[in-house]
Enzyme design. Sequence first.
Site, PDB file in Angstrom:
ATOM      1  N   ASP A  36     -19.637 -21.695  30.839  1.00 35.99           N
ATOM      2  CA  ASP A  36     -18.842 -21.411  32.036  1.00 35.99           C
ATOM      3  C   ASP A  36     -17.490 -20.767  31.704  1.00 35.99           C
ATOM      4  O   ASP A  36     -16.421 -21.349  31.962  1.00 35.99           O
ATOM      5  CB  ASP A  36     -18.623 -22.717  32.836  1.00 35.99           C
ATOM      6  CG  ASP A  36     -19.933 -23.398  33.186  1.00 35.99           C
ATOM      7  OD1 ASP A  36     -20.866 -22.702  33.619  1.00 35.99           O
ATOM      8  OD2 ASP A  36     -20.032 -24.628  33.011  1.00 35.99           O
ATOM      9  N   GLU A 211     -25.744 -18.236  44.560  1.00 37.31           N
ATOM     10  CA  GLU A 211     -26.154 -19.533  44.027  1.00 37.31           C
ATOM     11  C   GLU A 211     -24.929 -20.396  43.695  1.00 37.31           C
ATOM     12  O   GLU A 211     -24.746 -21.451  44.265  1.00 37.31           O
ATOM     13  CB  GLU A 211     -27.011 -19.330  42.768  1.00 37.31           C
ATOM     14  CG  GLU A 211     -27.534 -20.597  42.130  1.00 37.31           C
ATOM     15  CD  GLU A 211     -28.742 -21.190  42.843  1.00 37.31           C
ATOM     16  OE1 GLU A 211     -29.376 -20.458  43.644  1.00 37.31           O
ATOM     17  OE2 GLU A 211     -29.035 -22.373  42.636  1.00 37.31           O
ATOM     18  N   GLU A 330      -4.029 -19.265  11.473  1.00 40.34           N
ATOM     19  CA  GLU A 330      -4.712 -20.557  11.603  1.00 40.34           C
ATOM     20  C   GLU A 330      -6.115 -20.437  11.025  1.00 40.34           C
ATOM     21  O   GLU A 330      -6.815 -19.450  11.281  1.00 40.34           O
ATOM     22  CB  GLU A 330      -4.792 -20.967  13.083  1.00 40.34           C
ATOM     23  CG  GLU A 330      -3.451 -21.232  13.729  1.00 40.34           C
ATOM     24  CD  GLU A 330      -2.654 -22.306  12.996  1.00 40.34           C
ATOM     25  OE1 GLU A 330      -3.268 -23.316  12.595  1.00 40.34           O
ATOM     26  OE2 GLU A 330      -1.437 -22.128  12.819  1.00 40.34           O
ATOM     27  N   GLU A 332      -8.551 -21.963  11.972  1.00 39.86           N
ATOM     28  CA  GLU A 332      -9.486 -22.025  13.096  1.00 39.86           C
ATOM     29  C   GLU A 332      -9.460 -20.744  13.933  1.00 39.86           C
ATOM     30  O   GLU A 332      -9.929 -20.732  15.063  1.00 39.86           O
ATOM     31  CB  GLU A 332      -9.237 -23.276  13.949  1.00 39.86           C
ATOM     32  CG  GLU A 332      -7.890 -23.334  14.657  1.00 39.86           C
ATOM     33  CD  GLU A 332      -6.758 -23.874  13.795  1.00 39.86           C
ATOM     34  OE1 GLU A 332      -6.932 -23.973  12.563  1.00 39.86           O
ATOM     35  OE2 GLU A 332      -5.681 -24.181  14.346  1.00 39.86           O
ATOM     36  N   ASN A 354     -15.260 -30.481   7.929  1.00 41.05           N
ATOM     37  CA  ASN A 354     -16.711 -30.538   7.631  1.00 41.05           C
ATOM     38  C   ASN A 354     -17.155 -29.387   6.739  1.00 41.05           C
ATOM     39  O   ASN A 354     -18.281 -28.900   6.832  1.00 41.05           O
ATOM     40  CB  ASN A 354     -17.549 -30.562   8.909  1.00 41.05           C
ATOM     41  CG  ASN A 354     -17.406 -31.849   9.695  1.00 41.05           C
ATOM     42  OD1 ASN A 354     -16.406 -32.561   9.528  1.00 41.05           O
ATOM     43  ND2 ASN A 354     -18.357 -32.162  10.534  1.00 41.05           N
TER      44      ASN A 354
HETATM   45  O1  FUB Z   1     -21.975 -26.099  33.491  1.00 42.85           O
HETATM   46  C1  FUB Z   1     -22.364 -26.871  34.601  1.00 42.85           C
HETATM   47  C2  FUB Z   1     -22.836 -25.978  35.720  1.00 42.85           C
HETATM   48  O2  FUB Z   1     -23.850 -25.094  35.274  1.00 42.85           O
HETATM   49  C3  FUB Z   1     -21.771 -25.048  36.253  1.00 42.85           C
HETATM   50  O3  FUB Z   1     -20.877 -25.701  37.082  1.00 42.85           O
HETATM   51  C4  FUB Z   1     -22.616 -24.010  36.889  1.00 42.85           C
HETATM   52  O4  FUB Z   1     -21.942 -22.826  37.220  1.00 42.85           O
HETATM   53  C5  FUB Z   1     -23.686 -23.806  35.846  1.00 42.85           C
HETATM   54  O5  FUB Z   1     -23.254 -22.926  34.847  1.00 42.85           O
END
Ligand code: FUB
Length: 458
Positions: A36, A211, A330, A332, A354
């Site tokens: 995300d 969606e 850094e 990282e 690690n």
């Molecule tokens: O990562 C959890 C859920 O999955 C998100 O809120 C959605 O957008 C989907 O990516």
Amino acid sequence: MKKASYIMAFSLAFALVSPVACHADNPVVQTLYTTDPAPMVYNGTCYLYTGHDEDGSTWYTMKDWRCYSSTDMVNWTDNGSPLAYNTFSWAKGDAWAGQCIPRNGKFYYYVPVTQKSGGMAIGVAVSNSPTGPFVDALGHPLAYTGTGDIDPTVFIDNDGQAYLYWGNPNLYYVKLNQDMISYSGKIVQVPLTTAGFGVRKGNSSRPTLYEEGPWFYKRNGMYYMVYAAGGIPEYISYSTSKSPTGPWYYKGVIMPSQGRSFTNHPGVIDFKGNSYFFYHNGALPGGSGFTRSVCIEQFKYNADGTFPTINMTTTGVSGIGNLNPYTQNEAETICWESNVKTEKCSEGGMDVCNIQNNSWIKVKGVNFDSGAASFNARVASATNGGNIELHLDSPSGTLIGTCHVNSTGGWQSWVTNSCNVSGAKGIHDLYLKFTGGNGYLFNVNWWKFNGTKTVSTR
Ligand code: FUB
């Protein structure tokens, strides 16, 4: 339950048919699974906020968010976790997709979490720094409708009005007040018309393609709503409007479904004159719909502001400029790595841990200019230590120096070690290759080359 069983079935099918990722620059992070993406440009740096799928997750097992930063888009510094679901005293889990935005010297991070009282709600956390730590700004949710309150996206328009959009299956928005932690007016449910969000075939209860995962922004006077579309597997589509509150007009697919995660989630920015599209897939080893990874593609808008089709790649983006090895870097800060992890460092920030025999870190596009003479590294070891071999252009490329690390008496007992270097001139990918005996060898906090013959020690 029905969606859950579809998700499980697609997860398994995708895992079975997808090839194992080969070594490239996508996904951006390899030390853990990231999801995300929410990029944010601030003061010449691109900050990348992500979700975090726990290793071995078989559902959305997500406890915290992560933050990375880059000035060149190929070497990313791990800033650790700026926020976790349990920062919100009223939350009991589910650190899902969020977005952070700067305003008036503070940073506001909008995230969905599941409430102790049940149902997901949008919370807002605030920090004085883009890398956190963030604290709960309110002590209670900012927004809650009772139906799919996930995936907030935030944008401040030129007139100063801020908007927060979110939701699955509905798309909601509110007008945020100047304080960014309250809103005026009611929560508005956007009419999901087929003209605005396309036609979903074979699902009368969900007639449009929208969606989840909206990403809201404005560019050249046009408002964009980019989102995960179409159910399972998801793809990325977008709609545009002349106003921040619609009406919206469906414009088509940006990224068709591909890869081995059945969800996808967009983030779009312009940075240093280029346009970048962020998304997630399951391309890391062990990757799936519940062990996802953030990737980036560079693209150019069409002349009329529409998107080209963007496909997932393992090559990722070209770097902007070169990395300066003569300042403290850094450990990282990583383009790609093999077999290392990161952790909180007692000296601040993060360190690389690690480390085992033959682990390595690639740093891309390092400009040694007229030549390096020595190398310093801040290291710690509770065991027998080992070596940092410095190679050019591949883990077995030209060896320009070897820095020995002895036991320092603890994994956070830091010393600075040095070695001479020769043969490093011009621009190369630098590989820090770690060698030694069995088990964990040592940790590295930072490294730095010196351009003179003087080897500095501290
Ligand atoms: O990562 C959890 C859920 O999955 C998100 O809120 C959605 O957008 C989907 O990516």
